[in-house]
Design a protein around this motif. Structure first.
Motif: not given
Length: 99
Positions: A44-48, A52-54, A57-61
């Motif tokens: 229900e929370v995941a809207a269009d 999708p993420t793993s 928090l957005p993490l980048t190397n």
């Protein structure tokens, strides 16, 4: 709360080839219902508009640019070596010759 019956748990156990006792079937049915409810609430929370993420928090190397820099000359590198032979480090032999 989604209903999952004892017979459905028994059927799933049969498919998974897991032997469950009557007490285990009675114990697992409500637990599986809670799991299904939790999955439904996440759906229900995941809207269009939410990609999708793993990770939450957005993490980048962070990598630095690989730039070649001048290093030591052969003479500088060998200057502290105890023994040098033909512009290489000379080390004691640790393996015997095979003959």
């Amino acid at each position: 709360m989604p209903d999952i019956s004892r017979d459905e748990v028994s059927h799933l156990a049969d498919l998974a080839r897991i032997d469950l006792s009557a007490e285990e079937l009675d114990h697992l049915a409500p637990q599986l219902a809670v799991i299904l409810e939790s999955i439904a609430s996440i759906s229900e929370v995941a809207a269009d508009d939410v990609p999708p993420t793993s990770h939450a928090l957005p993490l980048t190397n962070v990598f630095r640019e690989d730039v070649a820099r001048p290093g030591l000359t052969a003479e500088q590198a060998l200057s502290g070596a105890p023994e040098v032979e033909q512009q290489r480090f000379s080390v004691p032999r640790i393996l015997e010759d095979e003959a």
